[in-house]
Design a protein around this motif. Structure first.
Motif, PDB file in Angstrom:
ATOM      1  N   UNK A 137       3.993 -11.987  25.608  1.00 17.92           N
ATOM      2  CA  UNK A 137       5.282 -13.224  25.749  1.00 17.92           C
ATOM      3  C   UNK A 137       3.845 -14.157  26.796  1.00 17.92           C
ATOM      4  N   UNK A 138       2.886 -13.541  26.849  1.00 18.15           N
ATOM      5  CA  UNK A 138       1.919 -13.959  28.378  1.00 18.15           C
ATOM      6  C   UNK A 138       1.483 -15.090  26.550  1.00 18.15           C
ATOM      7  N   UNK A 139       0.771 -14.458  25.785  1.00 23.75           N
ATOM      8  CA  UNK A 139      -0.013 -14.955  25.007  1.00 23.75           C
ATOM      9  C   UNK A 139       0.878 -16.265  24.365  1.00 23.75           C
ATOM     10  N   UNK A 145       0.495 -23.179  25.958  1.00 23.11           N
ATOM     11  CA  UNK A 145      -0.379 -24.931  26.124  1.00 23.11           C
ATOM     12  C   UNK A 145      -1.361 -24.739  26.356  1.00 23.11           C
ATOM     13  N   UNK A 146      -2.333 -24.237  25.441  1.00 19.57           N
ATOM     14  CA  UNK A 146      -2.979 -24.874  24.960  1.00 19.57           C
ATOM     15  C   UNK A 146      -3.247 -25.639  23.832  1.00 19.57           C
ATOM     16  N   UNK A 147      -2.289 -25.239  23.089  1.00 19.73           N
ATOM     17  CA  UNK A 147      -2.213 -26.289  21.793  1.00 19.73           C
ATOM     18  C   UNK A 147      -2.060 -27.606  22.616  1.00 19.73           C
ATOM     19  N   UNK A 148      -1.069 -27.561  23.583  1.00 15.27           N
ATOM     20  CA  UNK A 148       0.047 -28.750  24.587  1.00 15.27           C
ATOM     21  C   UNK A 148      -1.715 -29.559  24.583  1.00 15.27           C
ATOM     22  N   UNK A 163      -8.248 -20.493  19.487  1.00 21.89           N
ATOM     23  CA  UNK A 163      -9.851 -19.872  20.443  1.00 21.89           C
ATOM     24  C   UNK A 163      -9.587 -19.888  21.583  1.00 21.89           C
ATOM     25  N   UNK A 164      -8.964 -21.486  21.821  1.00 22.36           N
ATOM     26  CA  UNK A 164      -9.029 -21.306  23.281  1.00 22.36           C
ATOM     27  C   UNK A 164      -7.649 -20.472  24.206  1.00 22.36           C
ATOM     28  N   UNK A 165      -6.649 -19.923  23.240  1.00 16.82           N
ATOM     29  CA  UNK A 165      -6.140 -18.536  23.808  1.00 16.82           C
ATOM     30  C   UNK A 165      -6.958 -17.758  24.146  1.00 16.82           C
TER      31      UNK A 165
END
Length: 212
Positions: A137-139, A145-148, A163-165
């Motif tokens: 759920x946190x991922x 968030x990272x996609x945005x 990768x950023x996640x």
């Protein structure tokens, strides 16, 4: 033989208060040493009660772990969701809001992060499945968030986002580990430090030379 009342604790302490003591000690023990290396006996000794009493209150070691994990997972999820939902003008950038929410949620119980991210949980156990639920759920929130952030930066490569996640999870874990070793640092101080570090990183990467 005298038996303990369902509402009574030990040495005159109400049961609810004693349970809170046990959960606080267990959360710290699980967070510091991992599920596999933590014993119910060690937790009982920290609180000053007997091992049978801990089992009477919470059941098995796995039941005790779950009693620690669930409030931690719910608290972290709620804090991160609330931070990501903020859209007020002038609010800090989303990564800093999330970090501040994370530090605030863990303040006073910093080892709790490692209850959630414990590699020693028995495979295919209820404990492992429940921890995976919270981590996933946190991922998912981190992926959003990272996609945005990448979209705002002009890139939409899904592998970049993935990768950023993963990098974000590692960064959070490293920061919490550092924070545990610096107990004088408040959540606000940590957020301010992260703002300086992220600012420095942007400068370093922006000015670095790279020949592809």
């Amino acid at each position: 033989m005298t038996t303990l009342s369902s509402k009574a604790g030990t040495k005159g302490m109400p049961r609810a208060a004693r349970e809170r003591q046990v959960l606080a000690a267990a959360t710290e023990e699980f967070g510091r040493h991992g599920y596999e290396a933590t014993t119910v006996a060690a937790i009982a000794t920290r609180v000053g009660v007997t091992k049978p009493l801990v089992h009477q209150y919470f059941g098995s070691k796995q039941d005790l772990y779950l009693a620690c994990l669930n409030p931690v997972g719910d608290r972290l999820l709620g804090a991160i969701r609330a931070a990501m939902a903020e859209h007020d003008t002038g609010a800090p950038a989303t990564p800093l809001r999330v970090l501040h929410a994370l530090f605030t949620a863990l303040d006073g119980q910093r080892e709790a992060w490692f209850v959630l991210y414990d590699p020693s949980l028995p495979p295919d156990s209820d404990a492992a499945h429940r921890a995976a639920y919270y981590r996933d759920a946190i991922d998912d929130l981190a992926a959003t968030g990272t996609a945005d952030l990448l979209h705002a930066a002009g890139t939409s490569d899904p592998l970049d986002a993935d990768a950023l996640k993963h990098a974000w999870r590692g960064l959070c874990t490293a920061l919490v580990r550092w924070w545990i070793n610096h107990p004088d640092q408040s959540p606000t101080a940590m957020t301010q430090r992260c703002a300086r570090l992220l600012g420095a990183a942007r400068t370093i990467f922006a000015t670095g030379d790279y020949d592809a």
